[in-house]
Scaffold this active site. Structure first.
Site, mmCIF file in Angstrom:
data_model
loop_
_atom_site.group_PDB
_atom_site.id
_atom_site.type_symbol
_atom_site.label_atom_id
_atom_site.label_comp_id
_atom_site.label_asym_id
_atom_site.label_seq_id
_atom_site.Cartn_x
_atom_site.Cartn_y
_atom_site.Cartn_z
ATOM 1 N N ARG A 296 -4.625 -2.386 -13.131
ATOM 2 C CA ARG A 296 -5.844 -2.711 -12.380
ATOM 3 C C ARG A 296 -6.454 -1.454 -11.771
ATOM 4 O O ARG A 296 -5.750 -0.664 -11.126
ATOM 5 C CB ARG A 296 -5.540 -3.704 -11.248
ATOM 6 N N CYS B 69 -5.209 -9.168 3.725
ATOM 7 C CA CYS B 69 -4.061 -9.328 2.829
ATOM 8 C C CYS B 69 -3.395 -7.963 2.673
ATOM 9 O O CYS B 69 -3.874 -6.983 3.213
ATOM 10 C CB CYS B 69 -4.506 -9.892 1.484
ATOM 11 N N LYS C 246 0.813 -1.208 0.000
ATOM 12 C CA LYS C 246 0.000 0.000 0.000
ATOM 13 C C LYS C 246 0.849 1.262 0.000
ATOM 14 O O LYS C 246 1.838 1.347 0.748
ATOM 15 C CB LYS C 246 -0.847 0.050 1.280
ATOM 16 N N HIS D 179 -0.487 -13.768 -6.403
ATOM 17 C CA HIS D 179 -0.128 -12.658 -7.280
ATOM 18 C C HIS D 179 0.776 -13.126 -8.404
ATOM 19 O O HIS D 179 1.023 -12.399 -9.351
ATOM 20 C CB HIS D 179 0.569 -11.550 -6.489
#
Ligand SMILES: CN1c2c(nc(N)[nH]c2=O)NC[C@@H]1CNc1ccc(C(=O)N[C@@H](CCC(=O)N[C@@H](CCC(=O)N[C@@H](CCC(=O)O)C(=O)O)C(=O)O)C(=O)O)cc1
Ligand code: HCS
Ligand code: ZN
EC number: 2.1.1.14
Length: 771
Positions: free
Chosen positions: A531, A659, A125, A710
């Site tokens: 994305r 996650c 993040k 991923h």
């Protein structure tokens, strides 16, 4: 003259042109030249919009093909071995994309010598946002140098098209603090080696003719680790000396400077940007502390949310700066880069008109910035119409009765402590659940979603276009669910899921069914790489008019005797991944969502669903950036989860899933959520993230992810059994679950089928070893 400026512009394109171009390139359907032509057009478009809006400091170099942190690392030769970089010259696209996505054995990768096993850099993040950056993997052996002056090039590109821009660099200290090292050294120790590369970059920018350069140092709003203050002093001294004619604007955002204010104002820069949306209270301190020969950039327009600015309030902040002596050195800006908001409200044709009037996306925010700059210089009367409109719309919003639902207020007022507590403690519940569920040791499950294939998305698109009716759509979704349930039974999954095929997105899907949420058609925001997410807008009190998932979970349960798991998105994540109203506290909004979810949980239980998972992947992300603010957030975030989940009987099992998170600093609060089972992402970090749970002696059940979803790589049963074996050494086997790291929506069936088969076999292997 007051300067209207911007800190960064959305990259994805108003019609997600970058997404389309990237995905076509990765699929081998277009060439590098095609991709770069799209990039050139997007950059030109961004410049034109900003210029047309009246912005005079237009950022450049803020664009990135995949991620700006990755491209900063590549520009400074911070490229780990094994990704095909020759050691000189700029990193090619094959290298950049292999670092971003892991190598896939494409022709370009083979040509660059990148082994098909090269794994992607860790992704995490960006502060407390839903944007994800790639974590540079550094080592003391790296020889940092400027490979490619992407900033000088971006500046020159603007000049060639008649626009003088302000190049943006992620500053060296934040760059290092956001990186990890391969060799155990502390990233900050690499500063002396990195600074000459930055210095060369700045010299190049100055030579290209730029007057200003923006150095982003968002870490300055955090509690700084030891050595960081000194690193800032050394770093900025070096940057200032590198190009004395260049004006450095030190930009901070997402929080206030607080105890770092004196440090920030002592650095040898021409100007300082502060975030007055997140931290309006810092204005007076900043005005006192910043020497009056510096420029002050005030972030008065919210770069993180979609609401129109209260121009009068913003002007008052700017006037205070003027009065304090910054009148001739003032910049007006969004609080942070506009990367976090969609492009333009103008594209939205189906929004409620009153709501639409209240919104401002990137393009509208830029106009607000320009209006405010004019208001400072020419007086409010010069832009009177804009101020009147701002006043009118804000008044209209305040008086909009639709924002407040008395029934919701009454329910909130009636919340009792019992509603936030399960009937019995975990050990008692565990016995009841074991009797009902009759699961084997090491039960296998997945996190909920199965591949969102082109076929699934096309179904929704056909439904939206009217080419498929609701009945036809639901029949197709049922077919997908039936296939998925049959297959999970065949391979031996103990706790199957229905696959979440009906969900466009784990937040949007629920928002669409709750009152109080609104949706955009084109409000896409980059989440990572290609994305995107289109965050819902929470504009009114939230409630649940009707059950949301029961129909699908009940259908799935009707197909099997195994206990079906229902999945819901938790209250904190719903809040965190939406654009939320600002007229009531976030805590209140979260409680409203929790109550709506509580009803859904009760309905799922009543429909015979014995296991209910409430996903909270954004629980950690919502944590305030400053330690001092965290306890209050954790208090209400934990309470909201408990409010949503505690309605069930002892023998209904509550799961949660998290996650993209580091858990160490919040492990006690995760335990306080009191879910019966938590699944977490651990495979990517080779089980490192599990350590927090082990050290804390996590009291309930836990499913450490053993498959890094991923990566396109299919893990072997042995590999996953190895990870499980490590977990069984420390966690009692009765409390251990077997699952992937996260949902499988971004993977293909050709990966999911063999990997799930291997996962089941890994559990079987371990069970055999344990008997
Ligand atoms: C778990 N993650 C999520 C985060 N935030 C969320 N809000 N949701 C998440 O799941 N944050 C952390 C992570 C980030 N990870 C991801 C993973 C995957 C995506 C993703 O795939 N996004 C999709 C868009 C998803 C969506 O809303 N799809 C809709 C609309 C699809 C669409 O583009 N339709 C076209 C028409 C298509 C046609 O065939 O004609 C259109 O509207 O133009 C759907 O499926 O119906 C993406 O495409 O990027 C995001 C974050
Ligand atoms: N249930 C969701 C969680 C993602 S974090 C999924 O499986 O995609
Ligand atoms: Zn997840």
């Amino acid at each position: 003259m007051t300067i209207a400026s911007n800190l960064g512009y959305p990259r994805i394109g108003p019609r997600r042109e970058l997404k389309t171009a990237l995905e076509a390139f990765w699929a081998g359907k277009s060439t590098e030249a095609d991709l770069l032509a799209t990039v050139t057009a997007l950059r030109a478009g961004a410049r034109a919009v900003q210029q047309g809006s009246g912005i005079s400091h237009i950022p450049s170099g803020d664009f990135a093909l995949y991620d700006h942190v990755l491209e900063t690392a590549c520009a400074f030769a911070a490229i780990p071995e094994g990704y095909g970089w020759s050691g000189h010259g700029p990193a090619g696209l094959a290298t950049i994309f292999a670092l971003a996505r892991g190598a896939r054995g494409t022709a370009a990768e083979r040509e660059a010598g990148i082994p098909g096993t090269a794994t992607a850099l860790e992704m995490t993040k960006w502060f407390d946002t839903n944007y994800h950056y790639l974590v540079p993997r550094l080592s003391a052996r790296m020889r940092f140098r400027l490979l490619h002056n992407r900033w000088a090039e971006a500046y020159a590109d603007g000049v060639a098209h008649g626009t003088r821009t302000r190049p943006v660099l992620l500053g060296p200290v934040s760059f290092l603090l956001l990186s990890k090292t391969e060799d155990g050294s502390r990233p900050l120790e690499l500063l002396p080696a990195l600074l000459p590369a930055y210095a060369e970059g700045l010299r190049g920018i100055a030579e290209a003719g730029a007057a200003w350069v923006q150095i982003d140092e968002p870490c300055l709003v955090m509690d700084l680790p030891p050595g960081a203050a000194e690193a800032y002093r050394t770093g900025f001294r070096a940057l200032a000396d590198a190009a004395p004619g260049l004006n450095l604007l030190l930009t901070t955002y997402f929080e206030g400077l607080r105890d770092n204010l004196a440090l920030a104002t002592s650095l040898p820069v021409a100007g300082l940007h502060v975030d007055l949306v997140r931290a309006p209270w810092q204005l007076d301190d900043v005005l006192d502390a910043l020497p009056k020969d510096r420029w002050l950039s005030l972030g008065v327009v919210d770069g993180r949310n979609v609401w129109r600015t209260d121009l009068r309030r913003a002007l008052a902040q700017l006037r205070a700066a003027e009065a304090a002596g910054f009148g001739r050195r003032l910049m007006v800006a969004p609080s942070c880069s506009l990367l976090h908001v969609p492009h333009s409200v103008a594209m939205e044709t189906t929004l409620d008109p009153a709501l639409k009037r209240r919104l401002a996306f990137a393009n509208e925010k830029l106009k607000e910035v320009a209006i405010l700059a004019r208001a400072v210089d020419e007086g409010e009367q010069a832009v009177a119409a804009a101020f009147e409109e701002s006043d009118r719309v804000l008044a209209e919003a305040r008086q909009d009765a639709r924002l407040h639902d008395p029934a919701v207020a009454a329910r909130l007022a009636a919340i009792t402590p019992e509603m936030e507590r399960r009937a019995s403690a975990y050990p008692v519940r565990a016995i009841a659940q074991a009797a009902r569920l009759r699961l084997p040791k090491l039960p296998v499950t997945s996190i909920g979603s199965f591949p969102q294939t082109t076929e699934v998305r096309a179904l929704r698109a056909r439904l939206a276009r009217g080419e498929l009716d609701q009945e036809g759509y639901e029949a197709e979704i049922e077919r997908l669910i039936a296939d998925a349930v049959r297959w999970q039974e065949e391979i031996g999954v103990d706790v199957p899921v229905h696959g979440e095929f009906e969900r466009n997105d784990m937040v949007k899907y629920f928002g669409e069914q709750l009152s109080g949420f609104a949706f955009t058609k084109h409000g896409w925001v980059q989440s990572y790489g290609s994305r995107c997410v289109a965050p819902p807008i929470i504009w009114a009190d939230v409630s649940r008019p009707a059950p949301m998932t029961v129909r699908w979970s009940a259908y799935a349960q009707s197909l099997t005797d195994r206990p079906m798991k229902g999945m819901l998105t938790g209250p904190v994540t719903m809040l965190q991944w939406s654009f939320a109203r600002t007229d009531i506290p976030r805590e209140t909004i979260c409680r409203q969502i929790a109550l709506a979810l509580r009803d859904e949980v009760a309905d799922l239980e009543a429909a015979g669903i014995p296991i209910i998972q409430i996903d909270e992947p954004a629980f950690r992300e919502g944590l305030p950036l400053r330690m001092a603010d965290r306890a209050d957030y954790l208090r209400w975030a934990v309470a909201c989860f408990r409010l949503a989940s505690s309605v069930v009987r002892d023998d209904t099992q509550i799961h949660t899933h998290m996650c993209y998170s580091e858990f160490n600093d919040i492990i006690a609060d995760i335990a306080a959520m009191d879910a019966d089972v938590i699944s977490i992402e651990t495979a990517r970090s080779n089980m490192e993230l599990l350590e927090a749970f082990l050290d804390f002696n996590y009291p309930n059940e836990i499913g450490p992810g053993v498959w890094d979803i991923h990566s396109p790589r299919v893990p072997t049963a042995e590999e996953m059994a190895g990870l499980l074996r490590r977990a069984t050494n420390r966690i009692p086997v009765e409390r251990l679950w077997v699952n992937p790291d996260c949902g499988l929506k971004t993977r293909s069936w050709s990966e999911v089928k063999p990997a799930m088969f291997n996962l089941v076999n890994a559990a079987r292997k371990l069970r055999a070893e344990l008997t």
